[in-house]
Write an enzyme that holds these catalytic residues in place. Sequence first.
Site, PDB file in Angstrom:
ATOM      1  N   GLU A  56      -6.873  -2.275   7.111  1.00 54.21           N
ATOM      2  CA  GLU A  56      -5.426  -2.082   6.953  1.00 54.21           C
ATOM      3  C   GLU A  56      -5.138  -0.669   7.430  1.00 54.21           C
ATOM      4  O   GLU A  56      -5.454   0.309   6.755  1.00 54.21           O
ATOM      5  CB  GLU A  56      -5.017  -2.292   5.505  1.00 54.21           C
ATOM      6  CG  GLU A  56      -3.517  -2.492   5.337  1.00 54.21           C
ATOM      7  CD  GLU A  56      -2.812  -1.253   4.844  1.00 54.21           C
ATOM      8  OE1 GLU A  56      -2.137  -0.614   5.686  1.00 54.21           O
ATOM      9  OE2 GLU A  56      -2.932  -0.917   3.670  1.00 54.21           O
ATOM     10  N   CYS A  84       2.229   3.333   4.930  1.00 48.69           N
ATOM     11  CA  CYS A  84       2.167   2.750   6.268  1.00 48.69           C
ATOM     12  C   CYS A  84       3.185   1.643   6.480  1.00 48.69           C
ATOM     13  O   CYS A  84       3.479   1.283   7.620  1.00 48.69           O
ATOM     14  CB  CYS A  84       0.759   2.229   6.538  1.00 48.69           C
ATOM     15  SG  CYS A  84       0.158   1.119   5.253  1.00 48.69           S
TER      16      CYS A  84
END
Length: 487
Positions: free
Chosen positions: A260, A294
Amino acid sequence: MSFEKSDRQRLFVGGSWVEPDGGHYPVIDPATEETVGGAPEASREQVLAACAAARAAFGPWSRTAPEERAAVLARAADIIHGHLGPYAELAQAETGATTGTARGMQVGVGAARFRRYARVEPAEWAVAPQINDAGPMGRAGVMGALAVRQPVGVVTCITSYNNPWANPAGKIAPALAMGNTVVVKPAPQDPLSVYRMAEALEAAGVPPGVVNVVSGRSVEVGEAAVSSPDVDMVSFTGSTAVGRRIAEACGRDMKRQLMELGGKGAAVVLDDADIGSAVAGIGTTFSFYSGQICTAPTRVLAQRGVYGRLVEQLAAYAGRLKVGDPRETSTVVGPVISAEHRDRVESYVETGRKEGAVVVAGGERPPYERGFYVAPTLLADCTNDMRVAREEIFGPVVCVIPFDEEEEGIALANDTEYGLIDYVWSGDVARAFRIARRLRAGGIGVNTVGRNMEAPFGGFKQSGVGRDVGSYALHAYSEVQAIVWPG
């Protein structure tokens, strides 16, 4: 720097609390710049010992009944919830999160993730019978099959600094539920919370070696945790640059990966959008983890008809947010993680100015003597080729890019190396869904920045490999085995 013995954290290896070979380094409170405690610096040998302990524990743990594994996770969730106050105080001291974020989104979500994976789910499912023609290997007939999820083995979990509870829990809990053992390498900025998580798991009855935690600022700590021959899989959350290096190392030994990575989320705001809703959603970039996330909609693509109003309202929104001590209830935006990161974020704002962006909110350092604060900053009149529009800043900075036609907005949204989460705001839901299907991102928010925690999470392109969250995490931390027999 020396620490009182009570302030020096030990490593957790093979069920024992071990003094680190490399001594201790200070964990700094980003709001006060005071020392929170001493984090342990593991040696390469200690990391390899942790991996070996996880390998030795894998066989017995993987054969433990799923219901027993689930019971351990449920007890851990109860322990974490029971220590919500002190755990949140530590998380706040390490990360600079506001009180609400530390209690709810950090420790609260961490406990919820252990509880989620304490729910036992089927590990096998029937495959429809198949009638085979006669072939060189046997006679024609009906073949039955069963698909079975099996644990991968030893999983190295390398976690991010922005959430030392939810992020590690989102890796550890499903990995343990599937019968894997783990070696956790927390971010060097805030590892102390992860050791509290290990204490909770130990108290919940996790057997020795099933969970191991090793930390350090040295690059060799992470390298050893990835390259150890005892490790079968690496689950990493962090920057794309580091993810590439980890992926290269995993590729050499054919290790499973769950990545990720970075994001530069596009928020496509169409001319029929509810501007108030769009401003509230995009505005979370300023406040949520001080922009250190993010999934934030940091790259706003506004159709020309709403561009001026959107910029004006976003600037007003940013200007109303209180920046300051995260322990004060009125604070909305706390500090970023370190002085180095504050300098990095500020350098991006200055780069934006030089590239021609207009700073319509923020852009100056808040007037505090201590703490790593960055003012919520809005950059208008940007173009998609500017560095501030193409690179992940990871701070409370939003850039706004105008576009004319719908096709142009879609093209701009997809013109990026990232593809984690994008967003669409439109009063026409059918239009928003049609556009969403054309965006190259792992997740799309339609008129919202909220997440469904059972929906698959992961990225396209340079934003990652694989999917987790909910039942998808159980697949991520398992191998699928086919068992076939004659019907």
